[in-house]
Design an enzyme around this catalytic site. Structure first.
Site, mmCIF file in Angstrom:
data_model
loop_
_atom_site.group_PDB
_atom_site.id
_atom_site.type_symbol
_atom_site.label_atom_id
_atom_site.label_comp_id
_atom_site.label_asym_id
_atom_site.label_seq_id
_atom_site.Cartn_x
_atom_site.Cartn_y
_atom_site.Cartn_z
ATOM 1 N N ARG A 43 -49.958 -43.058 -46.539
ATOM 2 C CA ARG A 43 -48.831 -42.140 -46.387
ATOM 3 C C ARG A 43 -47.625 -42.795 -45.734
ATOM 4 N NH1 ARG A 43 -51.519 -36.239 -44.851
ATOM 5 N NH2 ARG A 43 -52.770 -36.038 -46.748
ATOM 6 N N ASP A 152 -43.511 -23.918 -39.735
ATOM 7 C CA ASP A 152 -44.337 -25.102 -39.944
ATOM 8 C C ASP A 152 -43.547 -26.310 -39.460
ATOM 9 O OD1 ASP A 152 -47.007 -25.698 -41.792
ATOM 10 O OD2 ASP A 152 -45.683 -27.437 -41.632
#
Length: 280
Positions: A43, A152
């Protein structure tokens, strides 16, 4: 040393992984075990390529500098996992509809206010499910003093949730009558949230382990499948903060593999393995 499972254009040392661990814990409360080192490499490598940095070290130096503040947010986003679906953990929504909605209805129709919070909303399915459950039982909720805060840490998924558009396969867990009532085809093979229900959720980016820029209390908080990424100290501190934002008699819903271990400190009582009430 370099990890033997690292592959691609960049070398990846134990020191690099430890630096990412430190950043994740400091910035987001995320505890990254050694078992995640390959995932971290995959990632973070994407962000290294996107920024044109020549190495892990150079990239981590950059995000730690004043010039890299925006990229730090991108790094935290790629380190978080966004797995969700509509009406995930069905028992929570049954409890919300059968036990909480009737009380909310009385409060709203007597001129009171009700607030709900999806505290790790990911791409929005949880918040929209909460909205559908409420409006299915309280049809005039969008015109009353009812709001759902959806937050979030990942700003990209917050924007996705606000748009309220989903693939056809993603809405298969929405009950048929709710799909007909609250959704419409979006013209490209999927569905979008439609009608007055769109008045309820307000989507905002928020780091749960930083200052919360609001002061009100909530009747319902969903915080599911997020504290599994935190260490014990961070997790217990968050439970206490969340409980502090519940009104007496309000409910906290947590993930199927999560438990509030410090219930007494939080003033909470379990009504089911993953549902807690704030004691009056």
């Amino acid at each position: 040393m370099s990890f033997p499972d690292a592959a691609g254009d960049f070398s990846y040392s134990e020191h690099d992984f430890q630096r990412v661990q430190t950043i994740a814990l400091r910035e987001a409360g995320i505890s990254l075990p050694v078992s995640k080192r390959s995932l971290v490499f995959s990632r973070v490598s994407r962000r290294i390529r996107a920024t044109g940095k020549e190495s892990f070290g150079a990239y981590l130096d950059y995000v730690s500098s004043s010039d890299g503040m925006e990229e730090m947010q991108e790094l935290i986003c790629v380190l978080t996992t966004n797995v969700t679906q509509f009406f995930r953990e069905k028992s929570h929504f049954e409890h919300l509809e059968d036990h909480v909605a009737p009380h909310m209805s009385r409060t709203l129709r007597s001129g009171g206010r009700c607030r709900m919070w999806s505290a790790a909303c990911s791409t929005g399915q949880e918040a929209w499910s909460m909205a559908m459950s409420v409006v299915d039982k309280i049809s005039d909720a969008p015109w009353l003093d009812m709001k759902i805060l959806a937050t979030d840490i990942n700003h990209s998924v917050v924007n996705f949730g606000q748009a309220g558009q989903y693939l056809a396969e993603e809405v298969q867990t929405v009950p048929d009558h709710m799909r007909r009532k609250f959704m419409e085809p979006n013209g490209v093979g999927g569905f979008r949230m439609a009608g007055e229900i769109r008045r309820l959720p307000v989507f905002k980016p928020l780091n749960l382990n930083r200052v919360w820029p609001f002061h009100g209390s909530f009747d319902v908080i969903f915080c599911r499948n997020v504290v599994i990424y935190f260490d014990d100290e961070t997790r217990n501190a968050l439970w206490k903060r969340l409980a502090g934002r519940l009104v007496p008699g309000g409910f906290l819903y947590v993930g199927h593999s999560e438990r509030v271990e410090n219930m007494r400190d939080c003033g909470l009582e379990a009504v089911a393995p993953t549902i807690y009430i704030k004691r009056a």
